[in-house]
Design a protein around this motif. Structure first.
Motif, PDB file in Angstrom:
ATOM      1  N   VAL A   1      16.350  17.786  -5.229  1.00  0.00           N
ATOM      2  CA  VAL A   1      17.729  17.459  -4.839  1.00  0.00           C
ATOM      3  C   VAL A   1      18.368  18.547  -3.979  1.00  0.00           C
ATOM      4  CG1 VAL A   1      18.147  15.973  -6.819  1.00  0.00           C
ATOM      5  CG2 VAL A   1      18.649  18.421  -6.996  1.00  0.00           C
ATOM      6  N   LYS A   2      17.861  19.772  -4.037  1.00  0.00           N
ATOM      7  CA  LYS A   2      18.451  20.862  -3.255  1.00  0.00           C
ATOM      8  C   LYS A   2      17.653  21.190  -2.004  1.00  0.00           C
ATOM      9  CE  LYS A   2      20.862  23.054  -7.132  1.00  0.00           C
ATOM     10  NZ  LYS A   2      21.025  24.291  -7.959  1.00  0.00           N
ATOM     11  N   THR A   3      16.344  21.286  -2.134  1.00  0.00           N
ATOM     12  CA  THR A   3      15.527  21.700  -0.978  1.00  0.00           C
ATOM     13  C   THR A   3      15.041  20.523  -0.151  1.00  0.00           C
ATOM     14  OG1 THR A   3      13.424  21.623  -2.183  1.00  0.00           O
ATOM     15  CG2 THR A   3      14.716  23.682  -2.310  1.00  0.00           C
ATOM     16  N   GLY A   4      15.014  19.332  -0.747  1.00  0.00           N
ATOM     17  CA  GLY A   4      14.494  18.165  -0.037  1.00  0.00           C
ATOM     18  C   GLY A   4      12.986  18.072  -0.047  1.00  0.00           C
ATOM     19  N   ASP A   5      12.299  19.013  -0.729  1.00  0.00           N
ATOM     20  CA  ASP A   5      10.838  18.964  -0.804  1.00  0.00           C
ATOM     21  C   ASP A   5      10.390  17.645  -1.426  1.00  0.00           C
ATOM     22  OD1 ASP A   5      10.725  21.473   0.262  1.00  0.00           O
ATOM     23  OD2 ASP A   5      10.421  22.513  -1.658  1.00  0.00           O
ATOM     24  N   VAL A   6       9.330  17.070  -0.870  1.00  0.00           N
ATOM     25  CA  VAL A   6       8.835  15.772  -1.329  1.00  0.00           C
ATOM     26  C   VAL A   6       7.620  15.979  -2.230  1.00  0.00           C
ATOM     27  CG1 VAL A   6       7.853  13.570  -0.598  1.00  0.00           C
ATOM     28  CG2 VAL A   6       9.694  14.603   0.732  1.00  0.00           C
ATOM     29  N   ILE A   7       7.598  15.268  -3.359  1.00  0.00           N
ATOM     30  CA  ILE A   7       6.509  15.378  -4.322  1.00  0.00           C
ATOM     31  C   ILE A   7       6.112  13.974  -4.758  1.00  0.00           C
ATOM     32  CG2 ILE A   7       5.742  16.440  -6.501  1.00  0.00           C
ATOM     33  CD1 ILE A   7       8.301  18.203  -6.332  1.00  0.00           C
ATOM     34  N   ARG A   8       4.829  13.736  -4.906  1.00  0.00           N
ATOM     35  CA  ARG A   8       4.382  12.440  -5.421  1.00  0.00           C
ATOM     36  C   ARG A   8       4.758  12.363  -6.896  1.00  0.00           C
ATOM     37  NH1 ARG A   8      -1.554   9.574  -4.748  1.00  0.00           N
ATOM     38  NH2 ARG A   8      -1.514   8.537  -6.781  1.00  0.00           N
ATOM     39  N   ALA A   9       5.427  11.288  -7.288  1.00  0.00           N
ATOM     40  CA  ALA A   9       6.056  11.212  -8.608  1.00  0.00           C
ATOM     41  C   ALA A   9       5.063  11.295  -9.757  1.00  0.00           C
ATOM     42  CB  ALA A   9       6.876   9.927  -8.711  1.00  0.00           C
ATOM     43  N   ASP A  10       3.966  10.527  -9.686  1.00  0.00           N
ATOM     44  CA  ASP A  10       3.017  10.542 -10.811  1.00  0.00           C
ATOM     45  C   ASP A  10       2.320  11.889 -10.931  1.00  0.00           C
ATOM     46  OD1 ASP A  10       1.706  10.011  -8.398  1.00  0.00           O
ATOM     47  OD2 ASP A  10       0.112   8.859  -9.362  1.00  0.00           O
TER      48      ASP A  10
ATOM     49  N   PHE B   1       0.853  -1.192   0.000  1.00  0.00           N
ATOM     50  CA  PHE B   1       0.000   0.000   0.000  1.00  0.00           C
ATOM     51  C   PHE B   1       0.888   1.242   0.000  1.00  0.00           C
ATOM     52  CE2 PHE B   1      -3.151   3.022   1.643  1.00  0.00           C
ATOM     53  CZ  PHE B   1      -4.226   2.697   0.843  1.00  0.00           C
ATOM     54  N   ALA B   2       1.354   1.619  -1.178  1.00  0.00           N
ATOM     55  CA  ALA B   2       2.375   2.670  -1.263  1.00  0.00           C
ATOM     56  C   ALA B   2       2.213   3.481  -2.540  1.00  0.00           C
ATOM     57  CB  ALA B   2       3.767   2.042  -1.217  1.00  0.00           C
ATOM     58  N   ASP B   3       2.782   4.692  -2.529  1.00  0.00           N
ATOM     59  CA  ASP B   3       2.911   5.532  -3.718  1.00  0.00           C
ATOM     60  C   ASP B   3       4.392   5.829  -3.938  1.00  0.00           C
ATOM     61  OD1 ASP B   3       0.245   5.772  -4.472  1.00  0.00           O
ATOM     62  OD2 ASP B   3      -0.124   7.459  -3.113  1.00  0.00           O
ATOM     63  N   TRP B   4       4.710   6.335  -5.125  1.00  0.00           N
ATOM     64  CA  TRP B   4       6.094   6.688  -5.450  1.00  0.00           C
ATOM     65  C   TRP B   4       6.317   8.174  -5.224  1.00  0.00           C
ATOM     66  CZ3 TRP B   4       9.473   2.882  -6.205  1.00  0.00           C
ATOM     67  CH2 TRP B   4       8.978   1.619  -6.565  1.00  0.00           C
TER      68      TRP B   4
END
Length: 655
Positions: free
Chosen positions: A98-107, A90-93
């Motif tokens: 690379v600089k700020t470390g902000d997380v974004i859902r890939a799709d 039960f996961a998403d990608w």
């Protein structure tokens, strides 16, 4: 009720969001502490709207289909989700800047960037075809718009590759999403920085049960497991009969990677789920004939896999016959979902059913269709309808040893004959010692043809059996194979499950978008054309003023509406009647009744309809009867107008 008013101002999402915030439909939770992304509180109108949607859902599904309702726990021991596959799958990608470390859902990153580029391409092509002469005002307006949309004309083959990728997006694995980011040079749009390779992120909230934390657990990401674990009790409650359905409405939790779309992507939400248990050998539905002519807009998996998004309109009867929808029961619930969404006010022109492609299919599903509703962010999944086969009951039974099966008495016993191996266990043990068990298990696993062959060989003397390269010589005194007759009076099987699953917050928000509009003459003050069945307040009672002489009638009308089960509110503020109606149009109140001096003298009352602002007049009891029929859906406004004369505006004569 019409979804588009011809005199309406074009949809403005900013004005809708301002209205929803100002009238406290919902707001960010913990706002005075800075808030937490993906968590929202519902205000009075939002709470009542959701409660009314749930009430109609109960009538439409639980009552209409005679379902068994459950209320199971939110906190769930870890072994349950380990067994169900949620801990592993039960996961998403996600990717990181690379600089700020902000997380974004890939799709979502790929989707948003490619859609923005296609929108820029469309705008650039529009500019190329624009007239040569423009005034300075138009130039400035276009320049600012271009800068915002980053209008760049794409090569035709590039634009086509973007469109094909978007059509197939839900089918890509993590590695494939990473390849797309490299191929199309997709960066974080907020910073223009590169992003990392996609990493898998499990969406469940982990916790522990007990004071020492010795029992790990999770907040449930769906309500379904509570149905499966209670299957034996439900089956017993239903007198051992299948098919039957259980239903549950409750909170679920998903630790979304980057929730940024209001109620469309949240971390805590209300779900309404149905688990319809059915014989795997018979997935017909007894009421399918009632629904077979319902026409749905479909986007099947083959069309998407080809890089296309062409929609087809087809009756569910035809879709089942052609094998597009797997079976009658799945199709039946898709039709019932469609009718429910229309009943509560979703625009049918902005509703489609999209079939899951092979890679995106949940680990437990054999076929799945999402009811997707179009809104200002695009197409959003609001209801999933999946055939979960026998996955859940099978894995939980294997883990616990508790049989989650149906035992069905057969009307006619089934008589069969088959070859059966019989061992001289004492002699077998002496001859083969520790290998005896392995040999016995191997022989018992042979099919009918292999046993017949073994029987023939033993009839002629000894034979040999090879297991994992080891040879065993078997004499007739150690093993016999005999043909025996079996009479089966009970059929035992694990039922399959058809699961409609509703995200109520998403449905609520898309409903608000579909029903919002504003009048040309009053753009700033919007209207929510909510159907009476879900509108938070059904009737606004408007006394001409706050004078005491109106109080008895106000109380009488309020009391009669309450007894009729109709929720009403009184607005006796000192502002004009027009403004009082307008601010309740914002809340979606479909009807208003005005009590004036003529009401006191003649016991008459006017009724106003929200969308047309048309007004009618009749006796107090007549108007209440009309309102009751309108709210209960027995008549529409056209029929009401045939029963009540038009209001000419001269009845309110002050004494």
């Amino acid at each position: 009720m019409s979804h588009v008013n011809k005199s309406a101002h074009p949809f403005d999402k900013g004005r809708l969001e301002a209205l929803l915030s100002r009238r406290f439909f919902y707001a960010p939770a913990f706002e005075i502490y800075g808030g937490v992304a993906g968590l929202y509180d519902y205000g009075p109108s939002g709470s009542t709207l959701q409660a009314n949607i749930i009430a109609e859902w109960r009538k439409h599904f639980i009552v209409e289909e005679s379902m068994l309702e459950l209320d199971t726990t939110i906190m769930t021991p870890a072994p349950v989700f380990e067994t169900s596959g949620h801990v592993a799958r039960f996961a998403d990608w996600m990717v990181k800047d690379v600089k700020t470390g902000d997380v974004i859902r890939a799709d979502h990153l790929v989707k948003n960037v490619l859609e923005a580029r296609l929108a820029g391409d469309k705008e650039a092509r529009g500019q190329a075809a624009a007239p040569a002469k423009e005034d300075e005002k138009d130039k400035k307006k276009k320049k600012s718009k271009t800068a915002k949309a980053a209008a760049v004309q794409l090569a035709d083959d590039v634009a086509k590759s973007y469109e094909v990728t978007l059509a197939q997006l839900d089918n890509f694995s993590g590695a494939e999403l990473g390849e797309l980011c490299r191929k199309f040079n997709i960066r974080n749009p907020d910073t223009d920085n590169e992003v990392t390779e996609p990493q898998e992120f499990n969406l469940m909230f982990a916790s522990s049960i007990g004071p020492t934390g010795q029992h790990p657990g999770y907040l449930r990401p769906e309500t379904a497991q509570g149905h499966f674990l209670n299957f034996s009790r439900l089956l017993d409650y239903n007198n051992g009969r299948v098919p039957f359905a259980s239903a549950q409405i409750g909170r679920s939790f998903r630790n979304e990677i980057s929730p940024r779309a209001g109620l469309l992507r949240v971390r805590e939400f209300t779900m309404a789920e149905i688990e319809h248990f059915v014989d795997p050998q018979n997935k017909s539905h007894p009421r399918f004939k009632e629904m077979r002519d319902v026409v749905l807009v479909l986007l099947d998996r083959h069309v998407q896999s080809s890089g296309n998004t062409t929609l087809i309109k087809m009756s569910i009867g035809e879709a089942v016959e052609k094998g597009i929808i797997a079976n009658e029961t799945l199709a039946y619930f898709m039709a019932r979902i469609y009718l429910f969404l229309l009943k509560i006010g979703i625009n049918p022109d902005r509703l489609r059913f999209r079939q899951h492609m092979s890679n995106e299919m949940a680990h437990y599903a054999t076929d799945c269709w999402d009811a997707e509703i179009q809104n200002s962010t695009g197409w959003t999944e609001c209801v999933g309808c999946a055939d979960r086969a026998a996955y859940d009951l099978t894995v939980h039974s294997a883990r616990t040893g508790h049989p989650l099966v149906v035992r069905e008495a057969l009307k006619e016993p089934i008589v069969t004959e088959k070859e059966v191996p019989e061992f001289n266990k004492k002699a077998l043990g002496k001859t083969f010692k520790q290998d005896a068990g392995v040999l016995q298990k191997h022989v018992e696993s042979l099919d009918e043809a292999a046993l017949s062959k073994l029987k023939s060989e033993l009839a002629e003397g000894s034979t040999t059996i090879i297991i994992d390269g080891k040879t065993f010589e078997i004499a007739p005194d150690l093993l016999r194979v005999e043909r025996k007759t079996f009479k089966q009076s009970i059929r035992e099987y694990t039922p399959n499950v058809i699961e409609p699953s509703f995200g109520l917050g998403r449905i609520l928000y898309t409903l608000l978008e579909h029903t919002y509009w504003s009048r040309e003459q009053d753009v700033e003050r919007g209207v929510l054309s909510l159907p009476p069945v879900v509108a938070p307040t059904k009737v606004l009672i408007v006394p001409l003023s706050a004078k005491e002489e109106f109080d008895p009638l106000v109380q009488e009308v309020s009391s009669k509406l309450r007894r009729a089960g109709i929720f009403s509110r009184v607005d006796d503020s000192n502002t004009s009647i027009g403004k009082r109606y307008a601010r309740n149009d914002e809340l979606g109140t479909p009807y208003g009744v005005t009590i004036d001096f003529a009401s006191v003298q003649n016991r008459t009352m006017t009724i106003r309809e929200r969308d047309t602002m048309d007004q009618r007049i009749g006796s107090i009891d007549e108007v209440i009867a009309i309102v009751t029929d309108l709210v209960e859906g027995n008549i529409d406004w056209t029929e009401a107008c045939q029963r009540l004369p038009a209001y000419d505006g001269v009845q309110a004569i002050e004494s």
